[in-house]
Scaffold this motif. Sequence first.
Motif, PDB file in Angstrom:
ATOM      1  N   ARG A  14     -53.687   8.608 -26.251  1.00 38.86           N
ATOM      2  CA  ARG A  14     -52.941   7.344 -26.268  1.00 38.86           C
ATOM      3  C   ARG A  14     -51.458   7.591 -26.553  1.00 38.86           C
ATOM      4  O   ARG A  14     -50.583   7.024 -25.898  1.00 38.86           O
ATOM      5  CB  ARG A  14     -53.534   6.418 -27.329  1.00 38.86           C
ATOM      6  N   ALA A  15     -51.181   8.449 -27.523  1.00 38.87           N
ATOM      7  CA  ALA A  15     -49.790   8.762 -27.871  1.00 38.87           C
ATOM      8  C   ALA A  15     -49.081   9.455 -26.715  1.00 38.87           C
ATOM      9  O   ALA A  15     -47.926   9.143 -26.401  1.00 38.87           O
ATOM     10  CB  ALA A  15     -49.746   9.634 -29.123  1.00 38.87           C
ATOM     11  N   ARG A  47     -44.574  -5.148 -22.998  1.00 41.90           N
ATOM     12  CA  ARG A  47     -45.143  -5.767 -24.208  1.00 41.90           C
ATOM     13  C   ARG A  47     -46.320  -4.940 -24.747  1.00 41.90           C
ATOM     14  O   ARG A  47     -46.466  -4.771 -25.962  1.00 41.90           O
ATOM     15  CB  ARG A  47     -45.545  -7.201 -23.912  1.00 41.90           C
ATOM     16  N   CYS A  48     -47.141  -4.432 -23.856  1.00 46.21           N
ATOM     17  CA  CYS A  48     -48.240  -3.550 -24.276  1.00 46.21           C
ATOM     18  C   CYS A  48     -47.692  -2.253 -24.853  1.00 46.21           C
ATOM     19  O   CYS A  48     -48.175  -1.763 -25.880  1.00 46.21           O
ATOM     20  CB  CYS A  48     -49.167  -3.252 -23.105  1.00 46.21           C
ATOM     21  N   ASP A  52     -48.036  -0.169 -28.640  1.00 39.80           N
ATOM     22  CA  ASP A  52     -48.326   1.248 -28.848  1.00 39.80           C
ATOM     23  C   ASP A  52     -47.212   1.925 -29.643  1.00 39.80           C
ATOM     24  O   ASP A  52     -47.478   2.702 -30.555  1.00 39.80           O
ATOM     25  CB  ASP A  52     -48.512   1.978 -27.519  1.00 39.80           C
ATOM     26  N   MET A  53     -45.984   1.635 -29.293  1.00 41.40           N
ATOM     27  CA  MET A  53     -44.852   2.281 -29.965  1.00 41.40           C
ATOM     28  C   MET A  53     -44.779   1.895 -31.439  1.00 41.40           C
ATOM     29  O   MET A  53     -44.358   2.693 -32.266  1.00 41.40           O
ATOM     30  CB  MET A  53     -43.530   1.941 -29.260  1.00 41.40           C
ATOM     31  N   SER A  58     -42.555   4.595 -33.844  1.00 36.31           N
ATOM     32  CA  SER A  58     -41.786   3.404 -34.238  1.00 36.31           C
ATOM     33  C   SER A  58     -40.299   3.541 -33.961  1.00 36.31           C
ATOM     34  O   SER A  58     -39.613   2.534 -33.808  1.00 36.31           O
ATOM     35  CB  SER A  58     -42.038   3.085 -35.710  1.00 36.31           C
ATOM     36  N   GLU A  59     -39.804   4.758 -33.837  1.00 38.07           N
ATOM     37  CA  GLU A  59     -38.389   4.949 -33.538  1.00 38.07           C
ATOM     38  C   GLU A  59     -38.031   4.453 -32.140  1.00 38.07           C
ATOM     39  O   GLU A  59     -36.875   4.167 -31.849  1.00 38.07           O
ATOM     40  CB  GLU A  59     -37.975   6.420 -33.699  1.00 38.07           C
ATOM     41  N   HIS A  60     -39.014   4.306 -31.256  1.00 42.62           N
ATOM     42  CA  HIS A  60     -38.780   3.818 -29.898  1.00 42.62           C
ATOM     43  C   HIS A  60     -39.105   2.332 -29.732  1.00 42.62           C
ATOM     44  O   HIS A  60     -38.796   1.745 -28.697  1.00 42.62           O
ATOM     45  CB  HIS A  60     -39.610   4.603 -28.888  1.00 42.62           C
ATOM     46  N   GLU A  61     -39.694   1.733 -30.732  1.00 40.40           N
ATOM     47  CA  GLU A  61     -40.109   0.333 -30.625  1.00 40.40           C
ATOM     48  C   GLU A  61     -38.918  -0.595 -30.369  1.00 40.40           C
ATOM     49  O   GLU A  61     -39.004  -1.510 -29.544  1.00 40.40           O
ATOM     50  CB  GLU A  61     -40.844  -0.100 -31.892  1.00 40.40           C
TER      51      GLU A  61
END
Length: 115
Positions: A14-15, A47-48, A52-53, A58-61
Amino acid sequence: MASANTQMANETKRADIARQLFDAYSAMSCCFLSEQLIQEAMLPGLRCLRQDMAVIASEHEEVVSSMIRDYETKLDMSRPDRSGSVTSGSAEDMRARVMSRIKDTNISNIFTRKK
């Protein structure tokens, strides 16, 4: 693919897929896309990917959230009932904003195949 990835049980896979999708969406943000494509494919997928991010990277969210906002703004600006007319530089403005937000992101390997 982004939607299916949010349901994937294998966290490593997934990552990996989420990072590849991030690279692909980042590259696509520099291209001209029709309103229909943005509305039906890009925004739902982003949005999906944002989900995941939030868990994986989280740095890419915030970059993904920024791309979503930019696409939503583009759709709003293209509707005559809201803006009166479409500005000719809006695509270039959006491209510049997105590129400035992802400049710190390592996307140098977008076109390399994982082995």
